[in-house]
Scaffold this motif. Structure first.
Motif, PDB file in Angstrom:
ATOM      1  N   SER A 237      15.287  12.559 -30.893  1.00  0.00           N
ATOM      2  CA  SER A 237      16.078  11.900 -31.927  1.00  0.00           C
ATOM      3  C   SER A 237      16.458  10.489 -31.518  1.00  0.00           C
ATOM      4  O   SER A 237      16.487   9.569 -32.354  1.00  0.00           O
ATOM      5  CB  SER A 237      17.333  12.723 -32.248  1.00  0.00           C
TER       6      SER A 237
ATOM      7  N   GLY B 267      15.410   7.117 -33.450  1.00  0.00           N
ATOM      8  CA  GLY B 267      16.635   6.611 -34.061  1.00  0.00           C
ATOM      9  C   GLY B 267      16.902   5.149 -33.796  1.00  0.00           C
ATOM     10  O   GLY B 267      17.868   4.582 -34.329  1.00  0.00           O
TER      11      GLY B 267
ATOM     12  N   LYS C  93      15.417  16.566 -39.071  1.00  0.00           N
ATOM     13  CA  LYS C  93      16.257  15.957 -40.097  1.00  0.00           C
ATOM     14  C   LYS C  93      16.247  14.437 -39.955  1.00  0.00           C
ATOM     15  O   LYS C  93      16.152  13.705 -40.953  1.00  0.00           O
ATOM     16  CB  LYS C  93      17.686  16.495 -39.998  1.00  0.00           C
ATOM     17  N   SER C  94      16.311  13.962 -38.716  1.00  0.00           N
ATOM     18  CA  SER C  94      16.268  12.519 -38.470  1.00  0.00           C
ATOM     19  C   SER C  94      14.913  11.949 -38.860  1.00  0.00           C
ATOM     20  O   SER C  94      14.819  10.866 -39.445  1.00  0.00           O
ATOM     21  CB  SER C  94      16.554  12.221 -36.992  1.00  0.00           C
TER      22      SER C  94
ATOM     23  N   ASN D  73      14.466  11.234 -42.503  1.00  0.00           N
ATOM     24  CA  ASN D  73      15.182  10.031 -42.937  1.00  0.00           C
ATOM     25  C   ASN D  73      14.504   8.753 -42.450  1.00  0.00           C
ATOM     26  O   ASN D  73      14.463   7.752 -43.170  1.00  0.00           O
ATOM     27  CB  ASN D  73      16.624  10.079 -42.422  1.00  0.00           C
TER      28      ASN D  73
END
Length: 333
Positions: free
Chosen positions: A102, A106, A137-138, A141
């Protein structure tokens, strides 16, 4: 420099003690569009050098052994992505412990327009599904236009709950690899198939890395799930599942919805096949698989000979089935 026109650069060495020369070479390859390097070379310095190549479209890490991933996670593998990095990148491989992933995607300048992503990961002692679920989930997005995704868990296997966030993407291919067979219920598989109707490639760990006799596993995904997938994913060209062939539908299989002609291969991987069920499985597959579909069989499958025999008899079974249908129609006339 003579290498200025090089388009593809690949390292196949089992081990390189010093990566500095590799980094210097990369800096002199402005026209490179494909870079293939072993997982152990996934240091931040190498990735950052690659990120400055203006025409690089595919960054691929080779090798999938757990030892290699442990080696690469022992280095600083979380690269710092700067403004303007990877301007042309469409295919990317990342590797690391699940807890690191992540953070990697990110970063504010991570290449969000990638089309294909391959992930090598392991739990690194962290239990539960939450870490990979949060990563996915990241990912949804950060890369909303992702079309092709492959994830390899070198510790055990992914659960459906870890994959569920991906169902909001418009994936064309989904490949899941792991050490152990993936467990997924009929309801969960139905949710996956109906959520991703544009899939052309789906493989849910048809060939687990760990030998099955070490696990004491004789089952897998019930074979009758195939007809469910046939209804929901009409564009599938290749399907790979670790199947349970112990309970085969024996009713009026002529009423089962078949795959259309798009399906070119059913990869049964290391799926077990008992001799007593050979005929029933052959009849079932002859009904739902198109005539042009081939069976993919893992060479290390303990039942490879039975699957090969089944594959040999499938065309004859299809002809008998079609002949029976024609005779039935002629009698009605």
């Amino acid at each position: 420099m003579l290498l200025n026109g090089l388009r593809r650069f690949e390292i196949t060495a089992d081990e390189i003690e010093n990566l500095s020369p590799t980094i210097r070479v990369l800096q002199e390859l402005p026209n490179l569009d494909t870079l293939c390097i072993p997982l152990y070379a996934a240091s931040s310095d190498v990735l950052e050098a690659a990120s400055r190549l203006p025409k690089l479209q595919r960054l691929i890490f080779t090798g999938r052994r757990r030892k290699q991933l442990c080696t690469c996670t022992g280095v600083s593998v979380s690269p710092v992505f700067t403004l303007g990095c990877f301007p042309s990148l469409r295919t990317l491989t990342i590797a690391g412990c699940a807890s690191e992933l992540s953070a990697i995607i990110g970063q504010s300048h991570f290449p969000t327009e990638i089309h294909t992503l391959q992930v090598y990961t392991m739990k690194c002692g962290i239990t539960g599904d939450n870490v990979l679920t949060m990563f996915h989930k990241s990912l949804v997005n950060v890369c909303p236009d992702l079309a092709h995704y492959c994830v390899r868990d070198l510790d055990d296997s992914l659960s459906f709950s870890e994959l569920r966030p991906l169902l909001s993407l418009k994936l064309c291919s989904l490949i899941v690899r792991g050490r152990e067979p993936m467990t997924i219920s009929s309801q969960e598989l139905n949710e996956l198939a109906t959520s991703l109707p544009k899939l052309t490639l789906l493989n849910l760990n048809a060939s687990p890395i760990k030998p099955l006799h070490d696990l004491g596993i004789k089952g897998g995904l019930p074979i009758d799930m195939l007809s469910l997938i046939a209804q929901s994913c009409p564009d599938l060209r290749k399907l790979g599942l670790f199947l349970d062939t112990s309970n085969v539908p024996t009713g009026n299989i002529l009423d089962l919805p078949p795959f259309n002609g798009n399906l070119r291969e059913l990869d049964v991987g290391k799926s077990p096949l008992d001799y007593d069920n050979l005929e029933a499985v052959t009849m079932y597959l002859s009904q739902i698989l198109p005539a042009t579909c081939q069976l993919g069989i893992d060479k290390t499958n303990d039942d490879e000979a039975r699957w090969t025999s089944l594959s040999f008899f499938l065309p004859a079974m299809r002809k008998m089935k079609n002949l029976g249908r024609q005779l039935g129609e002629s009698r009605r006339l």
